[in-house]
Design a protein around this motif. Sequence first.
Motif, PDB file in Angstrom:
ATOM      1  N   GLU A   1       9.939-109.452  -4.779  1.00 17.14           N
ATOM      2  CA  GLU A   1      10.102-109.366  -6.230  1.00 17.14           C
ATOM      3  C   GLU A   1      11.092-108.263  -6.615  1.00 17.14           C
ATOM      4  O   GLU A   1      11.644-108.273  -7.710  1.00 17.14           O
ATOM      5  CB  GLU A   1       8.736-109.236  -6.892  1.00 17.14           C
ATOM      6  CG  GLU A   1       7.954-110.531  -6.603  1.00 17.14           C
ATOM      7  CD  GLU A   1       6.756-110.805  -7.441  1.00 17.14           C
ATOM      8  OE1 GLU A   1       6.218-109.864  -8.014  1.00 17.14           O
ATOM      9  OE2 GLU A   1       6.360-111.983  -7.509  1.00 17.14           O
TER      10      GLU A   1
ATOM     11  N   PHE B   1      10.392-113.800 -17.971  1.00 13.15           N
ATOM     12  CA  PHE B   1      10.351-114.019 -16.517  1.00 13.15           C
ATOM     13  C   PHE B   1      10.587-112.678 -15.805  1.00 13.15           C
ATOM     14  O   PHE B   1       9.803-112.256 -14.939  1.00 13.15           O
ATOM     15  CB  PHE B   1      11.436-115.054 -16.180  1.00 13.15           C
ATOM     16  CG  PHE B   1      11.604-115.459 -14.733  1.00 13.15           C
ATOM     17  CD1 PHE B   1      10.814-114.952 -13.712  1.00 13.15           C
ATOM     18  CD2 PHE B   1      12.585-116.402 -14.391  1.00 13.15           C
ATOM     19  CE1 PHE B   1      10.992-115.364 -12.385  1.00 13.15           C
ATOM     20  CE2 PHE B   1      12.773-116.810 -13.073  1.00 13.15           C
ATOM     21  CZ  PHE B   1      11.982-116.281 -12.073  1.00 13.15           C
TER      22      PHE B   1
ATOM     23  N   GLU C   1       7.948-110.396 -13.513  1.00  6.95           N
ATOM     24  CA  GLU C   1       8.169-109.955 -12.123  1.00  6.95           C
ATOM     25  C   GLU C   1       8.046-108.431 -12.014  1.00  6.95           C
ATOM     26  O   GLU C   1       7.520-107.930 -11.023  1.00  6.95           O
ATOM     27  CB  GLU C   1       9.517-110.437 -11.592  1.00  6.95           C
ATOM     28  CG  GLU C   1       9.651-111.957 -11.445  1.00  6.95           C
ATOM     29  CD  GLU C   1       8.696-112.618 -10.450  1.00  6.95           C
ATOM     30  OE1 GLU C   1       7.575-112.108 -10.239  1.00  6.95           O
ATOM     31  OE2 GLU C   1       9.067-113.673  -9.907  1.00  6.95           O
TER      32      GLU C   1
ATOM     33  N   GLU D   1       9.142-118.946  -5.233  1.00 10.47           N
ATOM     34  CA  GLU D   1       8.289-119.270  -6.395  1.00 10.47           C
ATOM     35  C   GLU D   1       7.328-120.409  -6.035  1.00 10.47           C
ATOM     36  O   GLU D   1       6.134-120.343  -6.350  1.00 10.47           O
ATOM     37  CB  GLU D   1       9.126-119.702  -7.607  1.00 10.47           C
ATOM     38  CG  GLU D   1      10.264-118.764  -8.022  1.00 10.47           C
ATOM     39  CD  GLU D   1       9.823-117.434  -8.600  1.00 10.47           C
ATOM     40  OE1 GLU D   1       8.623-117.150  -8.649  1.00 10.47           O
ATOM     41  OE2 GLU D   1      10.711-116.667  -8.986  1.00 10.47           O
TER      42      GLU D   1
ATOM     43  N   GLU E   1       3.492-117.514 -11.968  1.00  9.35           N
ATOM     44  CA  GLU E   1       4.498-118.125 -11.085  1.00  9.35           C
ATOM     45  C   GLU E   1       4.693-119.606 -11.425  1.00  9.35           C
ATOM     46  O   GLU E   1       5.758-120.172 -11.154  1.00  9.35           O
ATOM     47  CB  GLU E   1       4.095-117.966  -9.619  1.00  9.35           C
ATOM     48  CG  GLU E   1       4.142-116.534  -9.100  1.00  9.35           C
ATOM     49  CD  GLU E   1       5.514-115.920  -9.168  1.00  9.35           C
ATOM     50  OE1 GLU E   1       6.499-116.608  -8.873  1.00  9.35           O
ATOM     51  OE2 GLU E   1       5.610-114.740  -9.542  1.00  9.35           O
TER      52      GLU E   1
ATOM     53  N   HIS F   1       7.508-119.634 -13.402  1.00 11.18           N
ATOM     54  CA  HIS F   1       8.719-119.181 -12.698  1.00 11.18           C
ATOM     55  C   HIS F   1       9.351-120.317 -11.899  1.00 11.18           C
ATOM     56  O   HIS F   1      10.573-120.381 -11.766  1.00 11.18           O
ATOM     57  CB  HIS F   1       8.404-118.009 -11.767  1.00 11.18           C
ATOM     58  CG  HIS F   1       7.907-116.801 -12.503  1.00 11.18           C
ATOM     59  ND1 HIS F   1       7.598-115.621 -11.887  1.00 11.18           N
ATOM     60  CD2 HIS F   1       7.665-116.614 -13.832  1.00 11.18           C
ATOM     61  CE1 HIS F   1       7.191-114.746 -12.790  1.00 11.18           C
ATOM     62  NE2 HIS F   1       7.214-115.326 -13.974  1.00 11.18           N
TER      63      HIS F   1
END
Length: 303
Positions: free
Chosen positions: A75, A103, A107, A158, A190, A193
Motif C-alpha cells: 500500500e 481511494f 489506502e 486489489e 478493497e 478499489h
Amino acid sequence: MQHNYSYQSALTASDRIGWRVEDLIGGDKKLDFTKPFMPESLAQVKQLSFLTAQEQLTLNQIRGHEYLCMFGLVEEFILPYVVDHARPQLSGDDYRVRALLQFAGEEAKHIHLFKRFREEFEEGFGSKCDFIGPAQEVSRYVLSHSPLGVGIAILHIEWITLRHYIEGVRDNQDLDPQFKSLLKHHWLEESQHTKLDTLIVDEVVANTGAEQINQAFEDYADIGGFIDNGLKQQAELAVESFVRATSRDLSKSQRQELAAAVLKGMRWTYLGTGMTHPNFLATVEAIKPEARKQIEEMAPVFC
Ligand SMILES: [Fe+2]
Ligand SMILES: [Fe+2]
C-alpha cells in the motif's frame, strides 16, 4: 473487461462503508493469541506434521504478521500511484476526483491500520518477527515501471484481498475475531478499489500504444518476479522467527521443509490468487489476449 463500474457508484458505496482504525484495534480490542490469524488455505501450516498443534498455531500467527507487513508494504506504492493518477485532472468530473481521492485516503488509512495491528502483534506475540524491506525502497523500485505495468500489478493486488476474504475468512469461525475484523473491513473498502483500479487501468490503456502495452506486461512480470524474490527471502526469515518464538531445535531437513511450506503458502497468497482470479484475467484479456495466456501458463508455479 466488460463491466458497469463507475466512479459515482464506487464513491456512493465507499461513503456508506466508512470505518475508523480506532474502531478495529486498541483499548479492549486485542488480538487473541490462542487462535489462528490466517485461514489454513493461505497459511498452509498443517501439512508440517513434525510441528505440534501449538507450533503450527505459532507459525500461523507468524504468517499473520507477514500479511500485515506485506499489505503495509504494497500500500506504500498504491497510495502514491493513485495520487499521481488523480493529480493531472482535478476538475471536470467531480465523481472521478472524489472517488480517486477517497481511494487514496482509504489506502493511507489501511497503511495506518496494518501498522496498528503490527504494534499490537509485537506487543502480544512475545518475540520479534522479521520482515523484508525497507518499504520505501520497494515502493521506489515498483513505481519505476510504466504506469500501465504498475496499474496492472495493483489491480492484481486489489483482487487478491477480495479472494482471501471471501474464500478463506468470511465463513471461518476459528480465526481470532480481531484479525478477522481487520480482513473484513479491509475487504469492504478493497471491493471499491478493484473497480476503481479497473477504471484507472482503462484510462491508462486508452492513452497507451501497442508497444507500451507489451512493455506493461513485461513490467507486470518483472514486479511479480521481484515480489517472488522477496518471498524467498521472507521464507527464510519466517524460519528464523519461528525458531526464535518456539526455541524448537529443527534439523536441516525440517528447516528446509518449513521454509518450502511457507514459500508455497506465500506464493499462493500473494501471486497465485491474483494470477488465477477470473476478473483480473478478464481485464488482462481485454488489453492483450496473449498476456492472459502467458499469465495462466505461469500461474501453476504459484498455486
Ligand atoms: Fe488496502
Ligand atoms: Fe486497495
